[in-house]
Design a protein around this motif. Structure first.
Motif, PDB file in Angstrom:
ATOM      1  N   THR A 118      53.967   3.584  35.481  1.00  0.00           N
ATOM      2  CA  THR A 118      52.701   4.090  36.015  1.00  0.00           C
ATOM      3  C   THR A 118      52.221   3.212  37.164  1.00  0.00           C
ATOM      4  OG1 THR A 118      52.119   4.970  33.844  1.00  0.00           O
ATOM      5  CG2 THR A 118      50.320   4.660  35.413  1.00  0.00           C
ATOM      6  N   ARG A 119      52.346   1.915  36.994  1.00  0.00           N
ATOM      7  CA  ARG A 119      51.945   0.992  38.067  1.00  0.00           C
ATOM      8  C   ARG A 119      52.831   1.168  39.294  1.00  0.00           C
ATOM      9  NH1 ARG A 119      51.409  -2.373  33.484  1.00  0.00           N
ATOM     10  NH2 ARG A 119      53.419  -3.384  33.898  1.00  0.00           N
ATOM     11  N   VAL A 120      54.117   1.375  39.071  1.00  0.00           N
ATOM     12  CA  VAL A 120      55.044   1.589  40.189  1.00  0.00           C
ATOM     13  C   VAL A 120      54.651   2.849  40.956  1.00  0.00           C
ATOM     14  CG1 VAL A 120      57.421   2.178  40.807  1.00  0.00           C
ATOM     15  CG2 VAL A 120      56.984   0.333  39.194  1.00  0.00           C
ATOM     16  N   ARG A 121      54.338   3.903  40.241  1.00  0.00           N
ATOM     17  CA  ARG A 121      53.954   5.154  40.910  1.00  0.00           C
ATOM     18  C   ARG A 121      52.702   4.958  41.759  1.00  0.00           C
ATOM     19  NH1 ARG A 121      52.549   9.356  37.550  1.00  0.00           N
ATOM     20  NH2 ARG A 121      52.828  10.741  39.303  1.00  0.00           N
ATOM     21  N   GLY A 122      51.739   4.225  41.244  1.00  0.00           N
ATOM     22  CA  GLY A 122      50.518   3.954  42.005  1.00  0.00           C
ATOM     23  C   GLY A 122      50.797   3.136  43.254  1.00  0.00           C
ATOM     24  N   LYS A 123      51.610   2.109  43.097  1.00  0.00           N
ATOM     25  CA  LYS A 123      51.958   1.265  44.248  1.00  0.00           C
ATOM     26  C   LYS A 123      52.771   2.047  45.273  1.00  0.00           C
ATOM     27  CE  LYS A 123      50.249  -2.775  43.112  1.00  0.00           C
ATOM     28  NZ  LYS A 123      49.289  -3.508  43.927  1.00  0.00           N
ATOM     29  N   MET A 124      53.651   2.919  44.801  1.00  0.00           N
ATOM     30  CA  MET A 124      54.444   3.718  45.733  1.00  0.00           C
ATOM     31  C   MET A 124      53.554   4.643  46.555  1.00  0.00           C
ATOM     32  SD  MET A 124      57.436   2.566  45.508  1.00  0.00           S
ATOM     33  CE  MET A 124      58.302   3.746  46.510  1.00  0.00           C
ATOM     34  N   GLN A 125      52.486   5.125  45.965  1.00  0.00           N
ATOM     35  CA  GLN A 125      51.539   5.953  46.712  1.00  0.00           C
ATOM     36  C   GLN A 125      50.869   5.125  47.809  1.00  0.00           C
ATOM     37  OE1 GLN A 125      51.306   9.237  46.255  1.00  0.00           O
ATOM     38  NE2 GLN A 125      49.939   9.359  47.996  1.00  0.00           N
ATOM     39  N   GLU A 126      50.502   3.889  47.478  1.00  0.00           N
ATOM     40  CA  GLU A 126      49.917   2.998  48.482  1.00  0.00           C
ATOM     41  C   GLU A 126      50.926   2.701  49.592  1.00  0.00           C
ATOM     42  OE1 GLU A 126      47.852  -0.548  47.075  1.00  0.00           O
ATOM     43  OE2 GLU A 126      47.722   0.390  45.098  1.00  0.00           O
ATOM     44  N   ILE A 127      52.178   2.481  49.199  1.00  0.00           N
ATOM     45  CA  ILE A 127      53.237   2.207  50.168  1.00  0.00           C
ATOM     46  C   ILE A 127      53.419   3.404  51.097  1.00  0.00           C
ATOM     47  CG2 ILE A 127      55.746   1.899  50.390  1.00  0.00           C
ATOM     48  CD1 ILE A 127      55.525   0.133  47.804  1.00  0.00           C
ATOM     49  N   LYS A 128      53.400   4.588  50.523  1.00  0.00           N
ATOM     50  CA  LYS A 128      53.547   5.811  51.318  1.00  0.00           C
ATOM     51  C   LYS A 128      52.437   5.922  52.361  1.00  0.00           C
ATOM     52  CE  LYS A 128      53.406  10.820  50.782  1.00  0.00           C
ATOM     53  NZ  LYS A 128      53.225  11.916  49.833  1.00  0.00           N
ATOM     54  N   LYS A 129      51.204   5.667  51.949  1.00  0.00           N
ATOM     55  CA  LYS A 129      50.069   5.762  52.872  1.00  0.00           C
ATOM     56  C   LYS A 129      50.179   4.714  53.975  1.00  0.00           C
ATOM     57  CE  LYS A 129      45.039   5.500  53.166  1.00  0.00           C
ATOM     58  NZ  LYS A 129      45.118   4.886  54.471  1.00  0.00           N
ATOM     59  N   LEU A 130      50.511   3.497  53.595  1.00  0.00           N
ATOM     60  CA  LEU A 130      50.627   2.425  54.579  1.00  0.00           C
ATOM     61  C   LEU A 130      51.775   2.699  55.548  1.00  0.00           C
ATOM     62  CD1 LEU A 130      49.504  -0.234  55.569  1.00  0.00           C
ATOM     63  CD2 LEU A 130      50.922  -1.405  53.873  1.00  0.00           C
ATOM     64  N   ALA A 131      52.885   3.209  55.036  1.00  0.00           N
ATOM     65  CA  ALA A 131      54.020   3.544  55.905  1.00  0.00           C
ATOM     66  C   ALA A 131      53.627   4.623  56.907  1.00  0.00           C
ATOM     67  CB  ALA A 131      55.213   3.996  55.065  1.00  0.00           C
ATOM     68  N   GLN A 132      52.861   5.598  56.466  1.00  0.00           N
ATOM     69  CA  GLN A 132      52.397   6.648  57.376  1.00  0.00           C
ATOM     70  C   GLN A 132      51.473   6.065  58.441  1.00  0.00           C
ATOM     71  OE1 GLN A 132      53.438   9.797  57.609  1.00  0.00           O
ATOM     72  NE2 GLN A 132      52.136  10.047  59.391  1.00  0.00           N
ATOM     73  N   ASP A 133      50.599   5.167  58.043  1.00  0.00           N
ATOM     74  CA  ASP A 133      49.712   4.512  59.009  1.00  0.00           C
ATOM     75  C   ASP A 133      50.521   3.750  60.059  1.00  0.00           C
ATOM     76  OD1 ASP A 133      47.548   5.485  57.583  1.00  0.00           O
ATOM     77  OD2 ASP A 133      47.071   3.557  56.629  1.00  0.00           O
ATOM     78  N   ILE A 134      51.575   3.087  59.616  1.00  0.00           N
ATOM     79  CA  ILE A 134      52.432   2.341  60.540  1.00  0.00           C
ATOM     80  C   ILE A 134      53.130   3.303  61.495  1.00  0.00           C
ATOM     81  CG2 ILE A 134      54.512   0.908  60.714  1.00  0.00           C
ATOM     82  CD1 ILE A 134      53.607  -0.389  58.034  1.00  0.00           C
ATOM     83  N   ARG A 135      53.614   4.417  60.976  1.00  0.00           N
ATOM     84  CA  ARG A 135      54.282   5.412  61.828  1.00  0.00           C
ATOM     85  C   ARG A 135      53.344   5.898  62.930  1.00  0.00           C
ATOM     86  NH1 ARG A 135      55.856  10.251  59.911  1.00  0.00           N
ATOM     87  NH2 ARG A 135      57.547  10.344  61.382  1.00  0.00           N
ATOM     88  N   VAL A 136      52.109   6.189  62.565  1.00  0.00           N
ATOM     89  CA  VAL A 136      51.127   6.668  63.539  1.00  0.00           C
ATOM     90  C   VAL A 136      50.832   5.578  64.568  1.00  0.00           C
ATOM     91  CG1 VAL A 136      48.713   7.372  63.816  1.00  0.00           C
ATOM     92  CG2 VAL A 136      50.103   8.369  61.992  1.00  0.00           C
ATOM     93  N   GLU A 137      50.663   4.357  64.100  1.00  0.00           N
ATOM     94  CA  GLU A 137      50.382   3.241  64.997  1.00  0.00           C
ATOM     95  C   GLU A 137      51.526   3.030  65.995  1.00  0.00           C
ATOM     96  OE1 GLU A 137      48.467  -0.903  64.021  1.00  0.00           O
ATOM     97  OE2 GLU A 137      50.607  -0.967  63.543  1.00  0.00           O
TER      98      GLU A 137
END
Length: 59
Positions: free
Chosen positions: A31-50
């Protein structure tokens, strides 16, 4: 580069829970991994946009 460093740190923080889930069958760690992966996904998208914005501004 700051966001990229945050991404690396987040992945490193997730590694121990991933190990617990995959190797020790600790369901709560999954469950913790799934939550962190969601954060990673959002941050990766932010980096892509930047990166795209920086790339486009140099044209």
């Amino acid at each position: 580069m700051e966001k990229f460093d945050q991404l690396v740190k987040l992945i490193e923080e997730t590694k121990s829970d991933a190990d617990k889930f995959y190797n020790s069958d600790v369901q709560a760690a999954g469950t913790r991994v799934r939550g962190k992966m969601q954060e990673i996904k959002k941050l990766a998208q932010d980096i892509r946009v930047e990166v795209q914005d920086i790339k486009n501004s140099k044209k």
